[in-house]
Scaffold this motif. Structure first.
Motif, PDB file in Angstrom:
ATOM      1  N   ASN A  36       0.802  -1.227   0.000  1.00 33.79           N
ATOM      2  CA  ASN A  36       0.000   0.000   0.000  1.00 33.79           C
ATOM      3  C   ASN A  36       0.828   1.268   0.000  1.00 33.79           C
ATOM      4  O   ASN A  36       0.467   2.251   0.638  1.00 33.79           O
ATOM      5  CB  ASN A  36      -0.949   0.036   1.200  1.00 33.79           C
ATOM      6  CG  ASN A  36      -2.170  -0.786   0.936  1.00 33.79           C
ATOM      7  OD1 ASN A  36      -2.482  -1.080  -0.214  1.00 33.79           O
ATOM      8  ND2 ASN A  36      -2.851  -1.176   1.985  1.00 33.79           N
ATOM      9  N   ASN A  44       3.059  -4.210  -2.637  1.00 38.83           N
ATOM     10  CA  ASN A  44       2.122  -4.224  -3.769  1.00 38.83           C
ATOM     11  C   ASN A  44       2.068  -2.835  -4.350  1.00 38.83           C
ATOM     12  O   ASN A  44       1.702  -1.877  -3.691  1.00 38.83           O
ATOM     13  CB  ASN A  44       0.736  -4.787  -3.425  1.00 38.83           C
ATOM     14  CG  ASN A  44      -0.091  -3.890  -2.564  1.00 38.83           C
ATOM     15  OD1 ASN A  44       0.448  -2.989  -1.931  1.00 38.83           O
ATOM     16  ND2 ASN A  44      -1.404  -4.096  -2.540  1.00 38.83           N
ATOM     17  N   SER A  97       1.540  -0.708  -8.229  1.00 34.86           N
ATOM     18  CA  SER A  97       1.330  -0.750  -9.677  1.00 34.86           C
ATOM     19  C   SER A  97       1.943   0.501 -10.294  1.00 34.86           C
ATOM     20  O   SER A  97       1.556   0.919 -11.370  1.00 34.86           O
ATOM     21  CB  SER A  97      -0.161  -0.858  -9.985  1.00 34.86           C
ATOM     22  OG  SER A  97      -0.864   0.100  -9.247  1.00 34.86           O
TER      23      SER A  97
END
Ligand SMILES: *[C@@H]1O[C@H](CO)[C@@H](O)[C@H](O)[C@H]1NC(C)=O
Ligand SMILES: *[C@@H]1O[C@H](CO)[C@@H](O)[C@H](O)[C@H]1NC(C)=O
Ligand SMILES: *[C@@H]1O[C@H](CO)[C@@H](O)[C@H](O)[C@H]1NC(C)=O
Ligand SMILES: *[C@@H]1O[C@H](CO)[C@@H](O)[C@H](O)[C@H]1NC(C)=O
Ligand SMILES: *[C@@H]1O[C@H](CO)[C@@H](O)[C@H](O)[C@H]1NC(C)=O
Ligand SMILES: *[C@@H]1O[C@H](CO)[C@@H](O)[C@H](O)[C@H]1NC(C)=O
Length: 605
Positions: free
Chosen positions: A406, A429, A431
């Motif tokens: 996050n 995580n 992107s």
């Protein structure tokens, strides 16, 4: 069912039961069980039978009698007359409106459960017969006050009075229990203050006052509790703890103050808590930890400050906590972490910083956690971390668990985690990755260390790789064709200036991206919010795709207070770049001849 039979039939069933094999351990007159009830050992269980009065004769062998969850309003003392062995009596969840008169057997009862009845008064004469009583549960009744004449002298060790309506404690109300009482629970009552020295209970070890209405605790409130090991005062709405509020609790190990309204941690209210090991302060409004706060709490091993209003961790915030093992600062608003904020925490094993506003501590500081020699777990999920450098985690050689999920992490320098030889879990995580040649190391390294199950990482740039997992990208496709993240091209310069003169600092960065750029200046690591700044952008070369951005900080009429280290931060969608820190020294007129005064020149082209 048997209870509804007329008396002759009842005794018929009773004698049938008598013929059944008896449970082991039963003593006395043959060991019959009362019909409708169940027996086990020396327990007679007549609970949940909807009895309004006790039906039948209780066998004399009974030591433990469970009459809970009936509808008893009155107890006939005759029923208990023969019970020489009665030791424990459960009368909880009935409809009693006073402590019942049980006749002579009262004197042998050690455990009496009267919870969930309708008792509104604790009266000396009603408790007097229970001369052996050690555990008394009066929770969930209607008691409104405890008076000096409430408790007779009893050998009581445990007193539970949760969920009553107690709003007042008369001085002396516990003095008849002072020689024996070990545990006192007064949760969910209506106490709004703690009268000074009300608890003269030298043997008390655990005191619970959760969910009352105490807004303020005055000094010496708990004086007289030398043996106390734990105090719970959650959910009171406490806003003020006066100096010496816990003075006298020099053996206390656990203090729970969650869900209150405290705004600061100070030495004043921690005064004298010499043995404190666990301090729970989560869900308050703490915005400040005063210097020297921990002077008395050198034994603290667990500190929970989660869900407060902390924005800054200062150099002094945790000083003196040399045996601290676990520190939880999750769900605050921390953005500033001073150099050395964790210095001295050499025993710390777990540091929880999740859900704060941390960014530059990780992106720019030189080993912010390097003092944490024994750290095993570091939680940083849910912050504003965009890039990770070789310096971010330096010194964390013993780390086993690192959570960075996050965070919209864009870049990770090679070797950022390499010194963590014992790392077992790395959670990520993102992107937002910039999948260029600098990230080529990541997929093979993740595979080698077997971290893949904890990692979701996909590219945001370049366009052709957008949305692809880094593990699905061919290694040859990690190339450096462009540089979208700003790169500092002109660093601000260290300078000295005459007091009263004007000073400028200049900083430039280049990027191949046209994503909007933001500029910020910091002085001694703190953002300068109302500084005078001029920014410009221009193409570096005709036909080239590289834009150069320049930011100029103007300081008018500098004074000694202007001295410090200045740094620019230039950011875009792909991350932030931090310039060097340029030092400003200010000279007075008298010293003029000794220092050359140098003005920096703008670097506009
Ligand atoms: C209390 O217990 C003792 C020992 O079991 C017994 O001898 C005595 O009779 C009991 N007292 C009463 C009032 O039941
Ligand atoms: C204590 O108990 C005795 C009798 O057991 C009683 O007379 C006295 O009022 C009680 N209260 C105090 C404060 O001593
Ligand atoms: C906490 O303090 C704030 C501001 O002083 C107040 O509005 C709030 O009602 C308080 N909360 C409790 C639970 O007392
Ligand atoms: C990371 O995981 C959390 C919870 O598992 C999720 O809420 C969040 O959207 C994820 N973020 C990214 C960038 O995948
Ligand atoms: C990665 O993302 C997928 C889909 O968004 C999700 O099911 C999985 O739990 C994530 N794994 C981790 C380790 O966050
Ligand atoms: C400093 O700046 C102010 C405001 O722009 C200006 O009035 C003043 O003349 C300048 N001082 C010097 C020494 O340049």
């Amino acid at each position: 069912m048997c209870a509804l039979l007329p008396p002759p039939l009842f005794s018929f069933f009773f004698s049938l039961l008598w013929a059944l094999p008896i449970a082991a351990g039963r003593t006395g007159d043959g060991g019959a069980c009362l019909s409708a009830c169940t027996c086990a050992g020396d327990l007679l269980d007549c609970s949940a039978l909807r009895w309004k009065r006790v039906r039948g004769e209780i066998p004399a062998w009974v030591a433990h009698l469970d009459l809970s969850r009936n509808k008893l309003q009155l107890i006939d003392a005759i029923v208990f007359a023969k019970l020489r062995h009665l030791n424990e009596l459960k009368l909880n969840n009935n409809e009693l409106d006073s402590v019942p008169d049980l006749g002579p057997c009262s004197s042998n009862i050690t455990v009496l459960n009267l919870a969930n009845n309708r008792i509104s008064k604790v009266l000396l004469e009603q408790l007097q017969p229970f001369q052996s009583l050690e555990i008394l549960d009066l929770s969930n009744n209607n008691v409104a006050e405890l008076r000096a004449t409430s408790f007779p002298a009893l050998p009581l060790k445990f007193l539970f009075m949760n969920s009553n309506r107690i709003s007042s404690l008369e001085p002396g109300c516990f003095s008849n229990l002072s020689a024996t009482l070990q545990v006192l629970k007064l949760n969910r009552n209506r106490l709004s203050s703690i009268p000074a020295k009300i608890f003269q209970l030298p043997n008390l070890q655990h005191l619970e006052l959760n969910r009352n209405r105490v807004k303020r605790v005055d000094g010496l409130a708990f004086h007289g509790l030398h043996s106390l090991k734990s105090l719970k005062m959650q959910r009171n709405g406490i806003g003020k703890l006066m100096d010496g509020a816990f003075w006298g609790l020099s053996n206390m190990e656990t203090l729970q103050l969650e869900h209150n309204n405290l705004t600061e941690v100070s030495k004043g209210w921690l005064y004298g808590l010499l043995m404190l090991q666990q301090l729970q302060l989560s869900h308050n409004a703490i915005a400040r930890i005063r210097p020297d706060a921990w002077e008395f709490c050198q034994k603290l091993s667990e500190l929970d400050l989660a869900s407060n209003h902390l924005t800054r961790l200062e150099e002094s915030s945790f000083s003196g906590l040399s045996v601290l093992d676990r520190l939880d600062i999750s769900d605050n608003r921390v953005s500033f972490i001073a150099d050395g904020a964790f210095r001295g925490l050499s025993h710390l094993q777990t540091l929880d910083l999740r859900n704060n506003d941390i960014s530059w501590t990780i992106e720019d500081m030189n080993g912010p956690f390097s003092a944490l020699d024994h750290l095993r777990q570091l939680f940083l999920q849910g912050n504003q971390i965009r890039s990770i450098t070789k310096k971010s985690f330096s010194g964390l050689d013993t780390l086993m668990h690192l959570d960075l999920s996050n965070n919209a992490i864009m870049s990770i320098q090679v070797n950022a985690f390499s010194q963590m030889k014992q790392l077992e879990e790395l959670h990520l995580n993102t992107s937002s990755l910039l999948c260029d040649c600098q990230l080529k190391w990541l997929p093979p390294w993740v595979a080698e260390r077997r971290f893949a199950p904890f990692i979701n990482a996909s590219c945001a740039h370049p366009q052709v790789l957008k949305g692809r997992s880094v593990f699905a990208v061919d290694l040859d496709d990690f190339v450096c064709d462009d540089f979208p993240k700003p790169q500092i091209t002109v660093q601000p310069e260290t300078q000295s200036a005459l007091r009263g003169s004007n000073v400028t600092f200049v900083c430039s960065a280049a990027s191949s991206s046209d994503s909007p750029m933001t500029f910020a200046w910091k002085k001694d690591n703190e953002g300068l919010s109302d500084a005078e700044v001029h920014n410009e952008a221009h193409l570096r070369a005709r036909g080239a795709d590289v834009t150069e951005y320049t930011t100029v900080l103007h300081l008018r009429q500098v004074d000694f207070a202007s001295e410090g280290k200045y740094q620019c931060v230039i950011s875009n969608h792909f991350g932030s770049s931090y310039s060097n820190k340029a030092k400003l020294t200010v000279n007075s007129k008298k010293r003029r001849t000794m220092h050359s005064v140098k003005y920096s020149h703008n670097h506009f082209r």
